[in-house]
Design a protein around this motif. Structure first.
Motif, PDB file in Angstrom:
ATOM      1  N   HIS A 265      -8.045   4.541  10.995  1.00 22.37           N
ATOM      2  CA  HIS A 265      -6.832   5.352  11.132  1.00 22.37           C
ATOM      3  C   HIS A 265      -6.868   6.519  10.152  1.00 22.37           C
ATOM      4  O   HIS A 265      -7.457   6.436   9.071  1.00 22.37           O
ATOM      5  CB  HIS A 265      -5.584   4.502  10.852  1.00 22.37           C
ATOM      6  N   ARG A 266      -6.188   7.578  10.550  1.00 26.96           N
ATOM      7  CA  ARG A 266      -5.969   8.716   9.660  1.00 26.96           C
ATOM      8  C   ARG A 266      -4.505   8.791   9.214  1.00 26.96           C
ATOM      9  O   ARG A 266      -4.181   9.568   8.312  1.00 26.96           O
ATOM     10  CB  ARG A 266      -6.369  10.012  10.350  1.00 26.96           C
ATOM     11  N   PHE A 267      -3.654   7.996   9.830  1.00 29.98           N
ATOM     12  CA  PHE A 267      -2.237   7.957   9.465  1.00 29.98           C
ATOM     13  C   PHE A 267      -1.757   6.519   9.559  1.00 29.98           C
ATOM     14  O   PHE A 267      -1.954   5.858  10.583  1.00 29.98           O
ATOM     15  CB  PHE A 267      -1.414   8.847  10.405  1.00 29.98           C
ATOM     16  N   LEU A 268      -1.133   6.054   8.468  1.00 32.08           N
ATOM     17  CA  LEU A 268      -0.551   4.715   8.445  1.00 32.08           C
ATOM     18  C   LEU A 268       0.805   4.790   7.748  1.00 32.08           C
ATOM     19  O   LEU A 268       0.953   5.454   6.717  1.00 32.08           O
ATOM     20  CB  LEU A 268      -1.447   3.725   7.687  1.00 32.08           C
ATOM     21  N   GLY A 269       1.789   4.093   8.311  1.00 35.78           N
ATOM     22  CA  GLY A 269       3.089   3.938   7.676  1.00 35.78           C
ATOM     23  C   GLY A 269       3.428   2.465   7.610  1.00 35.78           C
ATOM     24  O   GLY A 269       3.778   1.856   8.626  1.00 35.78           O
ATOM     25  N   LEU A 270       3.288   1.865   6.404  1.00 35.76           N
ATOM     26  CA  LEU A 270       3.411   0.419   6.248  1.00 35.76           C
ATOM     27  C   LEU A 270       4.706   0.076   5.521  1.00 35.76           C
ATOM     28  O   LEU A 270       5.047   0.699   4.507  1.00 35.76           O
ATOM     29  CB  LEU A 270       2.216  -0.133   5.467  1.00 35.76           C
ATOM     30  N   GLU A 271       5.402  -0.919   6.048  1.00 32.92           N
ATOM     31  CA  GLU A 271       6.609  -1.393   5.377  1.00 32.92           C
ATOM     32  C   GLU A 271       6.255  -2.142   4.110  1.00 32.92           C
ATOM     33  O   GLU A 271       5.254  -2.865   4.048  1.00 32.92           O
ATOM     34  CB  GLU A 271       7.407  -2.311   6.309  1.00 32.92           C
ATOM     35  N   HIS A 272       7.117  -1.963   3.089  1.00 33.95           N
ATOM     36  CA  HIS A 272       6.959  -2.691   1.832  1.00 33.95           C
ATOM     37  C   HIS A 272       8.355  -2.973   1.300  1.00 33.95           C
ATOM     38  O   HIS A 272       9.013  -2.084   0.750  1.00 33.95           O
ATOM     39  CB  HIS A 272       6.138  -1.864   0.836  1.00 33.95           C
ATOM     40  N   GLY A 273       8.816  -4.203   1.486  1.00 34.14           N
ATOM     41  CA  GLY A 273      10.194  -4.516   1.119  1.00 34.14           C
ATOM     42  C   GLY A 273      11.155  -3.761   2.016  1.00 34.14           C
ATOM     43  O   GLY A 273      11.035  -3.764   3.241  1.00 34.14           O
TER      44      GLY A 273
END
Length: 409
Positions: A220-228
């Protein structure tokens, strides 16, 4: 007449032909100047100020992850310590949004103009400090289960210099080189993006329900990961948010969606200038050790109980008579002759055993001193009673008479 006509014809030929100058037009594209040259995210900041309810700030150094801060956008090179990473993650868990621009997000890069730099061989300078890998970034990526690998396609590496080609679309800012077209679905909208970078991301776990990723399989070149309660975005190439490229494709729409959940100020932090506490955390150990060693050495040298006993040289022992003589000179210098005479007179009266309670001599005692010493009565009276002696000759005479009387007893 013919000669004059030939001369006129020659002059006209020189003026109209050989004398004509040829001009060459040279095109030159300088690129951005002023505030846009100094701040590569000026367009993004103005765009967010119009669409965001909170303030948009710029930080050149250490970013404080405070309660008032809702979103931070910064290059990976600003991550300078593991402690800073932990502090940022705690802030994200409470609802913060962090955007990490993995490559080419620093201020120093020139995007447009003949001096623009899109050669990816130099992009490694953005990963950490002093051309070394940023271990703290590796720590963050490990926490988020991300592995960075070299771009397998090879489409986004290479590049060239554009000096001398002022009309090239890259120089003019009309084209973003060395990128791949990727699609990101966010907030129900499909965003078409142009993202490059010499490295890509591999997620070491499955995507969860609220995670966001581009349409690439395997990397991937773009990731948006949840954290809390918050989210961390990773972008392999920071150019899509810079001044000339924000209007391209759906870059501005993507930035707007990313900031829509930011409940607080948006902070742009870029550059390699590190904060005081970050420097202390990383480099204070050797400095404190050096200070401790110097302190121990100073104690050993300066405090006797911590050092060797020193022998007093013989030259430091002074003769008792010399000490008495020095004391006398000191008292005479500071007009204290009465102290010297009083001491000698009391010694004389004690030796004679003939003085009253007040220590004053009577007439019989004076006569006795005169008979035994051979001095005149006036000399004895002067020696025993005169005060305020200011002349050296008088002092010598009185002292000599007192010594004569003392020896005669």
């Amino acid at each position: 007449m013919m000669r004059n006509c030939l001369t006129i014809i020659m002059l006209c030929w020189v003026v109209t032909g050989c004398g004509e100058k040829n001009y060459v037009t040279i095109d030159k594209t300088d690129g951005y100047k002023g505030a846009a040259k100094l701040n590569p995210y000026l367009a993004a900041q103005k765009f967010l100020r119009e669409s965001h309810a909170y303030e948009v700030k710029v930080k050149s150094g250490f970013v404080k992850y405070e309660y008032e801060t809702g979103m931070v956008i910064s290059p990976a090179s600003t991550i300078s310590s593991d402690i800073m990473v932990d502090k940022m993650l705690r802030w994200v868990r409470r609802g913060g949004i962090y955007v990490c621009l993995l490559e080419r997000g620093e201020k120093r890069w020139v995007d447009v103009g003949e001096n623009c730099d899109h050669d990816t061989s130099d992009w490694s300078r953005g990963w950490g400090f002093d051309n070394e890998d940023n271990d703290s970034l590796d720590y963050l990526l490990e926490k988020m289960d991300i592995e960075l690998v070299d771009d397998p396609s090879g489409k986004t590496t290479g590049g060239k210099g554009y000096y001398g080609d002022p009309k090239d679309p890259v120089v003019l800012g009309d084209e973003l080189p060395l990128v791949e077209a990727v699609t990101v679905n966010m907030s129900g909208d499909k965003h078409e993006l142009q993202i490059g970078g010499t490295r890509v991301m591999k997620l070491q776990r499955p995507l969860y329900g609220n995670d966001i990723a581009d349409n690439r399989e395997g990397y991937h070149r773009f990731l948006g990961l949840e954290h809390g309660s918050g989210r961390i975005y990773f972008v392999t190439d920071g150019r899509l948010f810079r001044n000339p490229y924000l209007p391209m494709s759906d870059h501005a729409a993507l930035l707007d969606d990313m900031s829509s959940n930011a409940n607080g100020d948006i902070v742009f932090g870029y550059g390699n200038r590190r904060g005081f506490w970050s420097l202390m955390i990383n480099y204070a150990g050797p400095a404190l050790l050096g200070v401790f060693v110097l302190l121990v050495f100073w104690l050993w040298k300066s405090i006797p109980r911590f050092g060797p006993l020193l022998e007093m040289p013989e030259s430091h022992a002074r003769d008792y008579a010399q000490s008495v003589s020095n004391t006398g000179r000191f008292l005479w210098k500071y007009k204290s002759s009465d102290v010297l005479l009083t001491s000698m007179r009391e010694n004389l009266l004690r030796s004679s055993g003939m003085f009253n309670a007040e220590g004053q001599a009577d007439e019989s005692l004076i006569e006795t001193f005169a008979e035994q010493s051979g001095l005149g009565v006036e000399e004895v009276i002067e020696a025993l009673t005169r005060d305020s002696v200011n002349e050296a000759g008088d002092m010598v005479r009185i002292t000599k008479n007192l010594q004569t009387i003392l020896k005669s007893l």
